[in-house]
Structures are given as structure tokens and as C-alpha cells.
Write a protein that holds these residues in place. Structure first.
Motif, PDB file in Angstrom:
ATOM      1  N   PRO A  35       0.643  -1.055   0.664  1.00 14.35           N
ATOM      2  CA  PRO A  35      -0.102   0.184  -0.004  1.00 14.35           C
ATOM      3  C   PRO A  35       0.824   1.626  -0.029  1.00 14.35           C
ATOM      4  O   PRO A  35       2.263   1.138  -0.022  1.00 14.35           O
ATOM      5  N   THR A  36       0.461   2.061   0.019  1.00 15.38           N
ATOM      6  CA  THR A  36       0.792   3.581  -0.067  1.00 15.38           C
ATOM      7  C   THR A  36       0.338   4.812   1.446  1.00 15.38           C
ATOM      8  O   THR A  36       2.049   4.699   1.891  1.00 15.38           O
ATOM      9  N   VAL A  37      -1.158   3.792   1.516  1.00 15.12           N
ATOM     10  CA  VAL A  37      -1.093   4.532   3.427  1.00 15.12           C
ATOM     11  C   VAL A  37      -1.272   3.397   4.089  1.00 15.12           C
ATOM     12  O   VAL A  37      -2.146   2.089   3.565  1.00 15.12           O
ATOM     13  N   TRP A  38       0.078   3.456   5.511  1.00 16.89           N
ATOM     14  CA  TRP A  38      -0.500   2.062   5.939  1.00 16.89           C
ATOM     15  C   TRP A  38      -1.017   2.126   6.821  1.00 16.89           C
ATOM     16  O   TRP A  38      -1.199   2.883   7.876  1.00 16.89           O
ATOM     17  N   GLU A  54      -1.999   8.955  -1.447  1.00 17.41           N
ATOM     18  CA  GLU A  54      -2.393   7.361  -1.979  1.00 17.41           C
ATOM     19  C   GLU A  54      -2.913   7.672  -3.791  1.00 17.41           C
ATOM     20  O   GLU A  54      -2.449   6.717  -4.205  1.00 17.41           O
ATOM     21  N   ARG A  55      -3.589   8.474  -3.935  1.00 20.16           N
ATOM     22  CA  ARG A  55      -3.581   8.603  -5.915  1.00 20.16           C
ATOM     23  C   ARG A  55      -1.967   8.803  -6.312  1.00 20.16           C
ATOM     24  O   ARG A  55      -2.242   8.642  -7.048  1.00 20.16           O
ATOM     25  N   ARG A 126       2.652  13.001  11.095  1.00 22.62           N
ATOM     26  CA  ARG A 126       1.849  13.175   9.809  1.00 22.62           C
ATOM     27  C   ARG A 126       2.488  11.310   9.139  1.00 22.62           C
ATOM     28  O   ARG A 126       2.461  10.987   8.455  1.00 22.62           O
ATOM     29  N   ALA A 127       4.028  11.499   9.688  1.00 22.06           N
ATOM     30  CA  ALA A 127       4.418  10.451   9.106  1.00 22.06           C
ATOM     31  C   ALA A 127       4.019   9.282   9.752  1.00 22.06           C
ATOM     32  O   ALA A 127       3.647   7.910   8.790  1.00 22.06           O
ATOM     33  N   ARG A 128       3.220   9.284  10.099  1.00 21.86           N
ATOM     34  CA  ARG A 128       2.713   8.034  11.411  1.00 21.86           C
ATOM     35  C   ARG A 128       2.066   8.043  10.720  1.00 21.86           C
ATOM     36  O   ARG A 128       0.832   6.956  10.583  1.00 21.86           O
ATOM     37  N   GLN A 129       0.750   8.636  10.656  1.00 21.48           N
ATOM     38  CA  GLN A 129      -0.349   8.546   9.974  1.00 21.48           C
ATOM     39  C   GLN A 129       0.045   7.816   8.872  1.00 21.48           C
ATOM     40  O   GLN A 129      -0.461   7.108   8.471  1.00 21.48           O
ATOM     41  N   ILE A 130       0.464   8.376   7.884  1.00 24.12           N
ATOM     42  CA  ILE A 130       0.634   7.323   6.486  1.00 24.12           C
ATOM     43  C   ILE A 130       1.464   6.285   6.174  1.00 24.12           C
ATOM     44  O   ILE A 130       0.885   5.193   5.731  1.00 24.12           O
ATOM     45  N   LEU A 131       2.567   6.318   7.406  1.00 27.59           N
ATOM     46  CA  LEU A 131       2.777   5.009   7.843  1.00 27.59           C
ATOM     47  C   LEU A 131       2.201   4.010   8.179  1.00 27.59           C
ATOM     48  O   LEU A 131       2.641   2.403   9.080  1.00 27.59           O
ATOM     49  N   GLY A 195       1.716   9.673  -9.555  1.00 25.66           N
ATOM     50  CA  GLY A 195       0.927   7.591  -9.994  1.00 25.66           C
ATOM     51  C   GLY A 195       1.755   7.171  -9.911  1.00 25.66           C
ATOM     52  O   GLY A 195       1.464   5.752 -10.355  1.00 25.66           O
ATOM     53  N   ALA A 196       2.901   7.094 -10.794  1.00 25.20           N
ATOM     54  CA  ALA A 196       3.793   6.429 -11.332  1.00 25.20           C
ATOM     55  C   ALA A 196       4.872   5.961  -9.582  1.00 25.20           C
ATOM     56  O   ALA A 196       4.886   4.754 -10.194  1.00 25.20           O
ATOM     57  N   HIS A 197       4.308   5.878  -8.391  1.00 28.93           N
ATOM     58  CA  HIS A 197       4.649   5.916  -7.666  1.00 28.93           C
ATOM     59  C   HIS A 197       4.188   4.153  -7.005  1.00 28.93           C
ATOM     60  O   HIS A 197       4.072   2.891  -6.384  1.00 28.93           O
ATOM     61  N   ARG A 198       3.413   3.990  -8.009  1.00 27.30           N
ATOM     62  CA  ARG A 198       2.450   2.229  -7.839  1.00 27.30           C
ATOM     63  C   ARG A 198       3.048   1.008  -8.642  1.00 27.30           C
ATOM     64  O   ARG A 198       2.729  -0.025  -9.080  1.00 27.30           O
TER      65      ARG A 198
END
Length: 313
Positions: A35-38, A54-55, A126-131, A195-198
Motif C-alpha cells: 500500500p501507499t497509506v499503511w 494515495e492517488r 503526519r508521518a505516523r499517519q501515512i506509515l 501515480g508512478a509510485h504504483r
């Protein structure tokens, strides 16, 4: 795929790269399995910002720092550029041609100001929220692009290097770039492919020993082929991180990004804080080399603790 590690034992690798040149006919991009947002950790980002991250693989927060906070960071950067001990430490990287400062690494370790910035709750959360976990700093640096002298960074995914040369198993890492100067389209601003991160793009060639000495000035190994960049560019397009000093860019470690030379008279400088999940601790490098020095890849995964009285709160 055959990884370029002829003298190293094969490992289970979901993101194979630094591939043997003889296997080029077998090389394909890899859809990201992670995933991107964990997870769903609460935090300061609203749902709309997380959805954009995420997108696109990145999200911009204008005014993340106030002008006074930017000035504090700039004054510290200015002090560090004149620090004789720092100049002899190996943490300071200069432009190959001009000798101008290109990067200063491990700033969260050598500067109380940037340590406080990394531990500021509204940034750390913010970093904790994403990861979706506790985090530590995998790498920190200031990238400087002096006017008329700053050279760019070719298209690349940070995760490709951090996986191959540092041993990070997954792209469970978020970088924060904070503008310490105005970032214009014409002074070397960061370009990203939304989007290229996918998509993970394997790279060709065995990693030479001590490669980081060269790559910090001009990266030649661990960069995608022109055809891969062209395909991604036409599929996803290109956006640029521009804005006033104090703007913050949160971007995924597998985002495809680059910056051009700064031939304008206006300098550009950004501080980068790379947050990695404590559940994504580095292993032996997947590219078969010795681990890079700690100033490029921290191996102490002790979680960061919030600093309640941070000057950046």
C-alpha cells in the motif's frame, strides 16, 4: 529475474533491481504489491489529503512552516555551511564543477534545530499517519541548488536505492521536503510523476563498491532507462513542487522524481526528512553490497519521540 549479485546468496526479493545486463530482455516494471497509506492511524491529515497522497504518491502542504520558522532553519543552514568540523566530517557534499555546497547529510543528528523539526508533533504525526506505525529517521539532508551553479538530479525512485543499497524491504517510507527558499519552476524545483509510485522500475547494472561516493554528485547506477522514464511520463504526466518558502511536500519513497539544473540567479534550498516505519527496518542490502554509512542510511530504528516544546510547533 536475475539480480546482479554474483558473489552473494540469493534472497527473497519482491523488488528485484540492479539486474544483470544480460537479462535485459526479461526486464519488466513491477506493479507495487504494497500500500501507499499503511493502515488507519489517526493524525493531522484530513481524509482528502490522504486520498490525494494515495492517488498521486505525494501531497503539498502550503505554509507548513511560518516565515519565522523558515528563517530559523535558514540561519542554521547558513551556520552549518561555515562549520569547519562539519566540512571535514564527510557529511557535506559539494558540486563537482563549482565546489558549491550540494548537500549536507544527517542534519537531524548534528543540528538541534533540525532534530527539533523532525520531532515536532504536527510533522511527526503526519508521518505516523501515512506509515501506520512508529517511525524513525532513515536519512536527513539539506539539498542546495545555488543560483547559476546547482546541478540537478536525474529521474529516480529513492526506494530503489534504499532497497538495493540500504536493505529497506518495502516502500514504507515517506519523505518530507520543506522549502527554505521560494521554489520556482525555473530554479531547479522538484518534478514528480503523479501515480508512478504504483510501479516499481528495476534498474540495470551491478552496484560498484563505494558507489555512493560518486552517486551523491552524479548518479549513474540505480536510475531507470530512458525508455522506462518516457513510458511513465506519457502515462502519468509531470507535476512540479513549487511554492513559497515554508511549503512542505510529503512524497512516497517510490515516487518517480527529478530536478533540473538551476541556471537562474535564484538559489533553492530544501530540507529533507525521510521517515521510515520501525516495522521496515533495514536488512542486508538487496543489491549485494556492503551497507552504506550511517549518515546515508540510519540503522538505529529507535522510534522518534514527540518534542512538545518544539520551536516548530
Amino acid at each position: 529475474m536475475t539480480t546482479a549479485r554474483s558473489t552473494h546468496e540469493a534472497v527473497d526479493d519482491r523488488y528485484p533491481s540492479r539486474l544483470d545486463a544480460s537479462a535485459t530482455h526479461d526486464i519488466n516494471t513491477i506493479p507495487r504489491p504494497d500500500p501507499t497509506v499503511w493502515g488507519a492511524t489517526p493524525g493531522p491529515f484530513p481524509a482528502t489529503a490522504l486520498a490525494e497522497y494515495e492517488r498521486k504518491g505525494f501531497h503539498i502542504e502550503d505554509g507548513l512552516l511560518t516565515p519565522a520558522q523558515v528563517q530559523e532553519c535558514w540561519s542554521e543552514f547558513d551556520r552549518m555551511t561555515d562549520d569547519a568540523d562539519l566540512a571535514d566530517s564527510g557529511l557535506l557534499i559539494r558540486e563537482r564543477e563549482s565546489g558549491a555546497i550540494r548537500s549536507i547529510f544527517r542534519v537531524h543528528r548534528v543540528s538541534p534545530v533540525f532534530e527539533a523539526l523532525a520531532r515536532t508533533p504536527r510533522i511527526l504525526d503526519r508521518a505516523r499517519q501515512i506509515l501506520g506505525s512508529e517511525v524513525y529517521i532513515h536519512q536527513s539532508r539539506i539539498n542546495a541548488m545555488p543560483g547559476m551553479a546547482g546541478t540537478g538530479f536525474y529521474w529516480h525512485s529513492d526506494f530503489e536505492t534504499w532497497h538495493a543499497e540500504d536493505g529497506l524491504p518495502a516502500p514504507r517510507t515517506v519523505s518530507l521536503s520543506i522549502a527554505l527558499t521560494d521554489n520556482f519552476p525555473f530554479n531547479g524545483g522538484l518534478m514528480l510523476m503523479p501515480g508512478a509510485h504504483r510501479t516499481f522500475v528495476p534498474c540495470i547494472g551491478e552496484t560498484p563498491d563505494g558507489h555512493f561516493h560518486e552517486s551523491l554528485q552524479d548518479q549513474r547506477v540505480g536510475v531507470p532507462s530512458p525508455s522506462a522514464i518516457t513510458e511513465l511520463g506519457y502515462e502519468h504526466g509531470i507535476e512540479q513542487f513549487t511554492g513559497a518558502a515554508g511549503a512542505g511536500l510529503f512524497f512516497d519513497s517510490n515516487s518517480m522524481h527529478a530536478s533540473g539544473n538551476n541556471i537562474s540567479p535564484y538559489p533553492r534550498a530544501n530540507v529533507f526528512l525521510v521517515f521510515n516505519s520501525v516495522e521496515n527496518a533495514p536488512r542486508e542490502p538487496y543489491g549485494g553490497t556492503a551497507p552504506r554509512p550511517d549518515y546515508l542510511a540510519e540503522r538505529d530504528v529507535t522510534p522518534l519521540t514527540p518534542l512538545a516544546d518544539s520551536p516548530f510547533a
